[in-house]
Enzyme design. Structure first.
Site, PDB file in Angstrom:
ATOM      1  N   ASP A  27       0.819  -1.216   0.000  1.00 54.86           N
ATOM      2  CA  ASP A  27       0.000   0.000   0.000  1.00 54.86           C
ATOM      3  C   ASP A  27       0.857   1.271   0.000  1.00 54.86           C
ATOM      4  O   ASP A  27       1.950   1.279   0.564  1.00 54.86           O
ATOM      5  CB  ASP A  27      -0.901  -0.019   1.248  1.00 54.86           C
ATOM      6  CG  ASP A  27      -2.045   0.967   1.141  1.00 54.86           C
ATOM      7  OD1 ASP A  27      -2.288   1.493   0.039  1.00 54.86           O
ATOM      8  OD2 ASP A  27      -2.698   1.224   2.169  1.00 54.86           O
ATOM      9  N   GLY A  28       0.314   2.310  -0.608  1.00 59.17           N
ATOM     10  CA  GLY A  28       0.966   3.625  -0.552  1.00 59.17           C
ATOM     11  C   GLY A  28       1.571   4.078  -1.869  1.00 59.17           C
ATOM     12  O   GLY A  28       2.233   5.124  -1.919  1.00 59.17           O
ATOM     13  N   TRP A  32       2.889   7.925  -2.709  1.00 54.89           N
ATOM     14  CA  TRP A  32       4.319   8.050  -3.052  1.00 54.89           C
ATOM     15  C   TRP A  32       4.465   8.878  -4.333  1.00 54.89           C
ATOM     16  O   TRP A  32       5.311   9.770  -4.423  1.00 54.89           O
ATOM     17  CB  TRP A  32       4.902   6.645  -3.252  1.00 54.89           C
ATOM     18  CG  TRP A  32       6.368   6.595  -3.553  1.00 54.89           C
ATOM     19  CD1 TRP A  32       7.390   6.484  -2.654  1.00 54.89           C
ATOM     20  CD2 TRP A  32       6.982   6.644  -4.845  1.00 54.89           C
ATOM     21  NE1 TRP A  32       8.597   6.452  -3.307  1.00 54.89           N
ATOM     22  CE2 TRP A  32       8.376   6.549  -4.644  1.00 54.89           C
ATOM     23  CE3 TRP A  32       6.489   6.743  -6.149  1.00 54.89           C
ATOM     24  CZ2 TRP A  32       9.287   6.557  -5.706  1.00 54.89           C
ATOM     25  CZ3 TRP A  32       7.393   6.761  -7.202  1.00 54.89           C
ATOM     26  CH2 TRP A  32       8.774   6.672  -6.982  1.00 54.89           C
ATOM     27  N   THR A  73     -10.694  -7.232  -5.192  1.00 54.32           N
ATOM     28  CA  THR A  73     -11.958  -7.294  -5.948  1.00 54.32           C
ATOM     29  C   THR A  73     -12.600  -5.898  -6.003  1.00 54.32           C
ATOM     30  O   THR A  73     -13.441  -5.646  -6.851  1.00 54.32           O
ATOM     31  CB  THR A  73     -12.936  -8.300  -5.284  1.00 54.32           C
ATOM     32  OG1 THR A  73     -12.890  -8.109  -3.862  1.00 54.32           O
ATOM     33  CG2 THR A  73     -12.574  -9.737  -5.582  1.00 54.32           C
ATOM     34  N   ASN A  75     -10.721  -3.056  -6.317  1.00 54.34           N
ATOM     35  CA  ASN A  75      -9.867  -2.109  -7.052  1.00 54.34           C
ATOM     36  C   ASN A  75     -10.361  -1.798  -8.468  1.00 54.34           C
ATOM     37  O   ASN A  75      -9.874  -0.856  -9.103  1.00 54.34           O
ATOM     38  CB  ASN A  75      -8.408  -2.616  -7.118  1.00 54.34           C
ATOM     39  CG  ASN A  75      -7.664  -2.456  -5.802  1.00 54.34           C
ATOM     40  OD1 ASN A  75      -6.741  -3.202  -5.507  1.00 54.34           O
ATOM     41  ND2 ASN A  75      -8.060  -1.479  -4.991  1.00 54.34           N
ATOM     42  N   TRP A  76     -11.356  -2.560  -8.968  1.00 58.82           N
ATOM     43  CA  TRP A  76     -11.918  -2.260 -10.305  1.00 58.82           C
ATOM     44  C   TRP A  76     -12.583  -0.886 -10.319  1.00 58.82           C
ATOM     45  O   TRP A  76     -12.821  -0.326 -11.383  1.00 58.82           O
ATOM     46  CB  TRP A  76     -12.941  -3.320 -10.726  1.00 58.82           C
ATOM     47  CG  TRP A  76     -12.360  -4.688 -10.872  1.00 58.82           C
ATOM     48  CD1 TRP A  76     -12.506  -5.730 -10.014  1.00 58.82           C
ATOM     49  CD2 TRP A  76     -11.513  -5.168 -11.924  1.00 58.82           C
ATOM     50  NE1 TRP A  76     -11.814  -6.828 -10.463  1.00 58.82           N
ATOM     51  CE2 TRP A  76     -11.195  -6.514 -11.636  1.00 58.82           C
ATOM     52  CE3 TRP A  76     -10.984  -4.604 -13.089  1.00 58.82           C
ATOM     53  CZ2 TRP A  76     -10.385  -7.290 -12.448  1.00 58.82           C
ATOM     54  CZ3 TRP A  76     -10.175  -5.375 -13.911  1.00 58.82           C
ATOM     55  CH2 TRP A  76      -9.881  -6.700 -13.602  1.00 58.82           C
ATOM     56  N   ARG A 201      -5.503  -1.318   8.815  1.00 56.76           N
ATOM     57  CA  ARG A 201      -6.678  -2.177   8.642  1.00 56.76           C
ATOM     58  C   ARG A 201      -6.317  -3.357   7.759  1.00 56.76           C
ATOM     59  O   ARG A 201      -5.279  -3.376   7.103  1.00 56.76           O
ATOM     60  CB  ARG A 201      -7.881  -1.418   8.078  1.00 56.76           C
ATOM     61  CG  ARG A 201      -7.576  -0.434   7.027  1.00 56.76           C
ATOM     62  CD  ARG A 201      -8.820   0.183   6.394  1.00 56.76           C
ATOM     63  NE  ARG A 201      -8.346   0.939   5.267  1.00 56.76           N
ATOM     64  CZ  ARG A 201      -8.013   2.224   5.322  1.00 56.76           C
ATOM     65  NH1 ARG A 201      -8.180   2.907   6.431  1.00 56.76           N
ATOM     66  NH2 ARG A 201      -7.522   2.832   4.271  1.00 56.76           N
ATOM     67  N   ILE A 202      -7.238  -4.324   7.725  1.00 57.48           N
ATOM     68  CA  ILE A 202      -6.950  -5.594   7.040  1.00 57.48           C
ATOM     69  C   ILE A 202      -7.433  -5.579   5.582  1.00 57.48           C
ATOM     70  O   ILE A 202      -6.927  -6.318   4.747  1.00 57.48           O
ATOM     71  CB  ILE A 202      -7.519  -6.776   7.874  1.00 57.48           C
ATOM     72  CG1 ILE A 202      -7.106  -8.144   7.335  1.00 57.48           C
ATOM     73  CG2 ILE A 202      -9.022  -6.727   7.985  1.00 57.48           C
ATOM     74  CD1 ILE A 202      -5.698  -8.494   7.633  1.00 57.48           C
ATOM     75  N   GLU A 214       0.663 -12.363  13.248  1.00 56.33           N
ATOM     76  CA  GLU A 214       1.135 -11.130  13.890  1.00 56.33           C
ATOM     77  C   GLU A 214       1.050 -10.032  12.838  1.00 56.33           C
ATOM     78  O   GLU A 214       1.370 -10.262  11.668  1.00 56.33           O
ATOM     79  CB  GLU A 214       2.597 -11.288  14.344  1.00 56.33           C
ATOM     80  CG  GLU A 214       2.791 -12.323  15.427  1.00 56.33           C
ATOM     81  CD  GLU A 214       2.138 -11.916  16.748  1.00 56.33           C
ATOM     82  OE1 GLU A 214       2.068 -10.714  17.038  1.00 56.33           O
ATOM     83  OE2 GLU A 214       1.692 -12.818  17.474  1.00 56.33           O
TER      84      GLU A 214
END
Ligand code: FPP
Length: 247
Positions: A27-28, A32, A73, A75-76, A201-202, A214
């Site tokens: 992510d990011g 960036w 799913t 990201n579309w 978050r997950i 972990e």
């Protein structure tokens, strides 16, 4: 009494006791790029390079399984140009990976619904699956068009169909049996889930499999995530005491 001066902490990793399976939410990339005045697609290109170097490093240190979240799913919903740039990057890296797999005996698998991919790309994934059966080196799993809930629903549907076909009875269902219907069938659960970019978050990633993982979060954006950052995550993991619900 002297003034307390914190020393720069050395990151100590015990390479003889690495987690077997590390999973990463890459992510990011967008932020960036934005910070550099670049288009988001440039962030994904940089993120794909980071994926390549981190995967190579994980292989060097002897990690058994690396799973990365490349496209969800959800990201579309992104602009078509961004979606096609990510699909283009996947194709580029898949073509490169095929050579690397043969050389380094790496296995490469996909978690997700690949039906939505262009046919040429789907064929490449069939090829990487086929090559993977020949090797026993590090296994890289790329989650593409993947959602954790979607994965569980698919598993439930396939199990129900198997019940209808007389292969199973509903009361036979156990956690182990359901696990065998997931994309990750036969693979140990992730020990460590890393999420860069400051989000905590997950996001529908490996919901079932990360039950006892972990978690490690860092503000570093994925394109800036390097070996040192990985060391920090591994050291944090090694400093924790895993109890799996016990004491
Ligand atoms: C999340 O950052 C990143 C993605 C949705 C795409 C990740 C894709 C790659 C790294 C390239 C292709 C993959 C492989 C395996 C070669 P974001 O766009 O949500 O970043 P932001 O939160 O800063 O906007």
């Amino acid at each position: 009494m002297g003034i307390f001066k914190p020393r720069k902490r050395q990151v100590q990793v015990d390479f003889d006791h690495l987690p077997r399976h590390v999973a990463i939410i890459m992510d990011g990339n967008g932020r960036w790029a934005k910070r550099r005045g670049l288009p988001r697609t440039a962030g994904h290109a940089a993120g794909a390079e980071t994926f390549r170097s981190i995967a190579t490093y994980c292989q060097t240190i002897g990690l058994e399984y690396l799973t990365v979240y490349a496209f969800s799913t959800e990201n579309w919903k992104r602009p078509a140009e961004e979606v096609s740039s990510i699909i283009g990057l996947l194709k580029k890296y898949l073509l490169e990976s095929i050579e690397k797999m043969e050389r380094d005996k790496i296995r490469l698998h996909f978690f997700g619904d690949l039906e939505a991919l262009p046919p040429e790309l789907r064929q490449l994934t069939v090829r990487t699956d086929d090559i993977s059966t020949r090797y026993d080196g590090m296994q890289v799993n790329v989650c593409f068009n993947y959602g954790g809930r979607d994965e569980i629903v698919r598993a439930a549907k396939t199990f129900a169909a198997d019940c209808q076909a007389g292969k199973h009875r509903p009361e036979e269902l156990t956690e182990a049996l359901l696990s065998g219907y997931l994309y990750s069938a036969g693979i140990p659960d992730p020990d460590l889930v890393i999420r860069p970019s400051g989000e905590v978050r997950i996001s529908n990633f490996l919901l079932w499999q990360s039950a006892y993982a972990e978690f490690y979060y860092t503000d570093v954006l994925w394109p800036d995530f390097d070996q040192e950052e990985l060391h920090k995550a591994l050291a944090a993991y090694q400093s924790r005491s895993r109890r799996f619900g016990g004491v």
